[in-house]
Design an enzyme around this catalytic site. Sequence first.
Site, PDB file in Angstrom:
ATOM      1  N   ASP A 112     126.352  26.037 107.339  1.00 17.88           N
ATOM      2  CA  ASP A 112     125.157  26.185 106.512  1.00 17.88           C
ATOM      3  C   ASP A 112     124.266  24.961 106.759  1.00 17.88           C
ATOM      4  O   ASP A 112     124.723  23.933 107.270  1.00 17.88           O
ATOM      5  CB  ASP A 112     125.577  26.270 105.045  1.00 17.88           C
ATOM      6  CG  ASP A 112     124.412  26.215 104.100  1.00 17.88           C
ATOM      7  OD1 ASP A 112     123.495  27.049 104.237  1.00 17.88           O
ATOM      8  OD2 ASP A 112     124.387  25.309 103.229  1.00 17.88           O
TER       9      ASP A 112
ATOM     10  N   ASP B  96     121.116  23.569 104.406  1.00 24.03           N
ATOM     11  CA  ASP B  96     120.751  22.748 103.251  1.00 24.03           C
ATOM     12  C   ASP B  96     121.974  22.421 102.407  1.00 24.03           C
ATOM     13  O   ASP B  96     122.705  23.304 101.962  1.00 24.03           O
ATOM     14  CB  ASP B  96     119.699  23.475 102.416  1.00 24.03           C
ATOM     15  CG  ASP B  96     118.437  23.742 103.218  1.00 24.03           C
ATOM     16  OD1 ASP B  96     117.699  22.775 103.467  1.00 24.03           O
ATOM     17  OD2 ASP B  96     118.215  24.900 103.615  1.00 24.03           O
TER      18      ASP B  96
ATOM     19  N   GLY C 159     120.372  30.792 105.206  1.00 25.61           N
ATOM     20  CA  GLY C 159     119.495  31.753 104.571  1.00 25.61           C
ATOM     21  C   GLY C 159     118.065  31.648 105.062  1.00 25.61           C
ATOM     22  O   GLY C 159     117.248  32.535 104.812  1.00 25.61           O
TER      23      GLY C 159
ATOM     24  N   LYS D 236     126.286  36.447 105.624  1.00 26.52           N
ATOM     25  CA  LYS D 236     126.675  35.486 106.652  1.00 26.52           C
ATOM     26  C   LYS D 236     128.070  35.817 107.175  1.00 26.52           C
ATOM     27  O   LYS D 236     128.326  35.712 108.382  1.00 26.52           O
ATOM     28  CB  LYS D 236     126.663  34.072 106.083  1.00 26.52           C
ATOM     29  CG  LYS D 236     125.301  33.515 105.731  1.00 26.52           C
ATOM     30  CD  LYS D 236     125.439  32.080 105.234  1.00 26.52           C
ATOM     31  CE  LYS D 236     124.128  31.479 104.802  1.00 26.52           C
ATOM     32  NZ  LYS D 236     124.275  30.073 104.380  1.00 26.52           N
TER      33      LYS D 236
ATOM     34  N   ASP E  34     128.004  25.124 100.912  1.00 24.68           N
ATOM     35  CA  ASP E  34     127.937  24.468  99.603  1.00 24.68           C
ATOM     36  C   ASP E  34     127.407  25.356  98.488  1.00 24.68           C
ATOM     37  O   ASP E  34     127.646  25.074  97.320  1.00 24.68           O
ATOM     38  CB  ASP E  34     127.059  23.219  99.686  1.00 24.68           C
ATOM     39  CG  ASP E  34     125.585  23.551  99.829  1.00 24.68           C
ATOM     40  OD1 ASP E  34     124.788  23.113  98.987  1.00 24.68           O
ATOM     41  OD2 ASP E  34     125.216  24.280 100.778  1.00 24.68           O
TER      42      ASP E  34
ATOM     43  N   ASN F 268     125.199  31.461  98.389  1.00 28.38           N
ATOM     44  CA  ASN F 268     125.022  32.367  99.520  1.00 28.38           C
ATOM     45  C   ASN F 268     126.004  32.054 100.662  1.00 28.38           C
ATOM     46  O   ASN F 268     126.006  32.733 101.685  1.00 28.38           O
ATOM     47  CB  ASN F 268     123.576  32.374 100.023  1.00 28.38           C
ATOM     48  CG  ASN F 268     123.141  31.052 100.626  1.00 28.38           C
ATOM     49  OD1 ASN F 268     123.705  30.008 100.343  1.00 28.38           O
ATOM     50  ND2 ASN F 268     122.116  31.103 101.452  1.00 28.38           N
TER      51      ASN F 268
END
Length: 258
Positions: free
Chosen positions: A9, A11, A44, A185, A208, A211
Site C-alpha cells: 500500500d 499512504d 486505492g 486489492k 495500514d 481498504n
Amino acid sequence: MTRKLIAFDLDGTLLDDQKHPLPNTLTALRLLEQQGHLVTIATGRTLLYIEDILAETQLKNYIVCNGAAAFVDDQQIVKENLNPQVLDHLINRARALKIDLAVLTLHEIKRLTNFAPKKMATAMTSFGKSLPDFEAHFAEQHDIYQALAFFDASMDATFTAEFPAFKFVRWHPYCVDVIPRDGSKAETIMAVAKHAGIAPADTIAFGDALNDLEMIQDVGVGVAMGNASPQIKQVANLVTADNEHDGIYQALQQLQLI
C-alpha cells in the site's frame, strides 16, 4: 530461492508522512527486485496520483483503484470498470441526497457535484491532493474505474443496501471508495500472482488502512504497519514498526527477504 509477490500500500505504508519513501524503503525495494521477486504497489489511488511515486521508486508493477486495474512491466493485465448503468443510478441518487461524487479514469479525476467543496477538499488533502476539477457529465463520456462518494459513516448502510453491485470502502471520515462488488486489492494481487506463476502462499502484502483489510487477510503473509488500524493488526501475520520508522525494512529483515 522461492520467488515472491510483495505488494505495498502507499499512504501510511510505503510512504512516510511527507508522502515519500524512506531511504531504507527504497533500498529494500531494490534488494527485493535484485533477488527476482515481483514487487508491486497496491493502492486505492488512480494512476494519475502515483506517477511521481513510480518515478521515485522506479517500480514497473502497480495495482491501482483498489484493484480495478493492474500493470506488470508497465503493461495492463487487469481492467474492471464500474458498471455504467449502476453508476448512473448512483450518481442520480447521490445528487438527490446532495452527496458529492467524484469519478476516476486511470489518468483523470473529476468531481460531478459541488454541494460541499470544503469537505471534499479536506478528504483529498489528507493524502496530499487537491480538490478535483468540476465536470458534471464526465462519467457519461469515459470508462470509470472508481468513484469517490463523500458521505460520513451514518450513510454507509444505506448505500451498501441500495447498491449491491458496488463495494463502499471507507478511507476517510468524509469519503469512501466505490469499487465493483467483486473487486479488491486482494483479488487483483492473486490475478497478478497467477499471471507471474507465483503461488498464493508466496504472496506478501503490507498495509495500514481498511481498504487493505482483504489483502492483508488473504495473502500468504499479511504485514500491518505500526500505524495501522486495529482491524488490520488483528488479521495480520506480523505487525512491524510504523511508516516513519522503517517498518517495511524491519519486516522484510524479519521475514529474511533482505
